[in-house]
Design a protein around this motif. Structure first.
Motif, PDB file in Angstrom:
ATOM      1  N   LYS A  47       8.351 -68.826 -41.736  1.00 61.52           N
ATOM      2  CA  LYS A  47       8.430 -68.476 -40.313  1.00 61.52           C
ATOM      3  C   LYS A  47       9.722 -68.941 -39.659  1.00 61.52           C
ATOM      4  O   LYS A  47      10.125 -68.407 -38.635  1.00 61.52           O
ATOM      5  CB  LYS A  47       7.247 -69.085 -39.553  1.00 61.52           C
ATOM      6  CG  LYS A  47       5.926 -68.449 -39.889  1.00 61.52           C
ATOM      7  CD  LYS A  47       4.832 -68.992 -39.006  1.00 61.52           C
ATOM      8  CE  LYS A  47       3.506 -68.310 -39.314  1.00 61.52           C
ATOM      9  NZ  LYS A  47       2.400 -68.848 -38.524  1.00 61.52           N
ATOM     10  N   ARG A  48      10.357 -69.960 -40.204  1.00 63.77           N
ATOM     11  CA  ARG A  48      11.531 -70.539 -39.552  1.00 63.77           C
ATOM     12  C   ARG A  48      12.772 -70.421 -40.432  1.00 63.77           C
ATOM     13  O   ARG A  48      12.686 -70.028 -41.588  1.00 63.77           O
ATOM     14  CB  ARG A  48      11.241 -72.000 -39.183  1.00 63.77           C
ATOM     15  CG  ARG A  48      10.109 -72.102 -38.170  1.00 63.77           C
ATOM     16  CD  ARG A  48       9.862 -73.492 -37.685  1.00 63.77           C
ATOM     17  NE  ARG A  48       9.246 -74.323 -38.712  1.00 63.77           N
ATOM     18  CZ  ARG A  48       9.022 -75.621 -38.595  1.00 63.77           C
ATOM     19  NH1 ARG A  48       9.360 -76.247 -37.500  1.00 63.77           N
ATOM     20  NH2 ARG A  48       8.455 -76.301 -39.559  1.00 63.77           N
ATOM     21  N   TYR A  49      13.918 -70.783 -39.835  1.00 60.85           N
ATOM     22  CA  TYR A  49      15.201 -70.679 -40.531  1.00 60.85           C
ATOM     23  C   TYR A  49      15.752 -72.063 -40.830  1.00 60.85           C
ATOM     24  O   TYR A  49      15.774 -72.943 -39.987  1.00 60.85           O
ATOM     25  CB  TYR A  49      16.200 -69.885 -39.672  1.00 60.85           C
ATOM     26  CG  TYR A  49      15.853 -68.425 -39.595  1.00 60.85           C
ATOM     27  CD1 TYR A  49      16.419 -67.506 -40.470  1.00 60.85           C
ATOM     28  CD2 TYR A  49      14.926 -67.969 -38.665  1.00 60.85           C
ATOM     29  CE1 TYR A  49      16.083 -66.162 -40.416  1.00 60.85           C
ATOM     30  CE2 TYR A  49      14.579 -66.628 -38.603  1.00 60.85           C
ATOM     31  CZ  TYR A  49      15.161 -65.731 -39.480  1.00 60.85           C
ATOM     32  OH  TYR A  49      14.826 -64.407 -39.429  1.00 60.85           O
ATOM     33  N   GLU A  50      16.229 -72.208 -42.059  1.00 55.85           N
ATOM     34  CA  GLU A  50      16.813 -73.467 -42.529  1.00 55.85           C
ATOM     35  C   GLU A  50      18.297 -73.468 -42.160  1.00 55.85           C
ATOM     36  O   GLU A  50      19.025 -72.550 -42.521  1.00 55.85           O
ATOM     37  CB  GLU A  50      16.658 -73.503 -44.053  1.00 55.85           C
ATOM     38  CG  GLU A  50      16.855 -74.823 -44.700  1.00 55.85           C
ATOM     39  CD  GLU A  50      16.546 -74.728 -46.188  1.00 55.85           C
ATOM     40  OE1 GLU A  50      17.459 -74.302 -46.938  1.00 55.85           O
ATOM     41  OE2 GLU A  50      15.419 -75.063 -46.590  1.00 55.85           O
ATOM     42  N   CYS A  51      18.732 -74.486 -41.448  1.00 48.84           N
ATOM     43  CA  CYS A  51      20.126 -74.554 -41.006  1.00 48.84           C
ATOM     44  C   CYS A  51      20.677 -75.953 -41.274  1.00 48.84           C
ATOM     45  O   CYS A  51      19.974 -76.951 -41.107  1.00 48.84           O
ATOM     46  CB  CYS A  51      20.236 -74.231 -39.515  1.00 48.84           C
ATOM     47  SG  CYS A  51      19.567 -72.597 -39.102  1.00 48.84           S
TER      48      CYS A  51
END
Length: 198
Positions: free
Chosen positions: A173-177
């Motif tokens: 669901k989320r983005y790795e940054c």
């Protein structure tokens, strides 16, 4: 308070909200933008209760936030201080308070199905409901921000506080940054607003 509220929420909701706020020990303060929250509720040492809401919210987000915080007050008053802040008592109270507002005279038709779905099991923040958050943002004033899900892989972006990141892969669901100054990985919700660096 009624005149002030008319500047921040849909006109058709004012009378209902004023009725909810008609309590001697409850006050509402409208604050400058805070990046970490839309609003909050607190019980004050003098026995009074205070709700704050950010002034920069669009009318629909302002209304949802205000009722969210009123639900905290009502839940604590009805169930006591031992309940979880966003537990079942708060959820029930929030649903109950929002139901009369889910009407086309108050919310645009494109928001109503998303709100109905959200209020089957409301979350601690409407921002965690990605579809609802994106739909609500279309009513915000235009800015030069980009949603994180639109940032190309490998591009750099910065947050409101100046921290710079490199866009990574999408998880479920989320983005790795990657934060460039520390080398630490952070996860971002898809609807986080950032400034893409050239």
């Amino acid at each position: 308070m009624q005149k002030t509220l008319q500047n921040f929420i849909p006109e058709a909701a004012v009378a209902y909200v004023v009725e909810l706020l008609n309590h001697d020990h409850l006050s509402v303060k409208i604050k400058s933008e805070r990046k970490t929250r839309h609003g909050d509720y607190r019980s004050l040492p003098n026995g009074k209760h205070q709700i704050t809401v950010n002034s920069n919210l669009n009318p629909y987000r302002f209304l949802i936030t205000l009722v969210h915080e009123i639900a905290h007050f009502e839940a604590y008053r009805n169930y006591g201080r031992v309940i979880k802040p966003h537990g079942k008592e708060w959820k029930y109270t929030f649903q109950h308070l929002m139901l009369p507002l889910l009407h086309p005279a108050i919310f645009p038709n494109e928001l109503l199905p998303l709100l109905a779905k959200h209020f089957k099991n409301p979350k601690a923040s409407s921002d965690t409901d990605v579809n609802l958050a994106l739909a609500l943002k279309q009513f915000d004033e235009a800015n030069n921000k980009t949603y994180i899900f639109e940032v190309p892989f490998g591009s750099q972006f910065k947050l409101y506080n100046g921290r710079v990141f490199k866009m990574g892969k999408r998880r479920t669901k989320r983005y790795e940054c990657l934060e460039l100054s520390t080398g630490k990985l952070y996860l971002f919700n898809p609807n986080a607003e950032v400034e893409v660096l050239a």
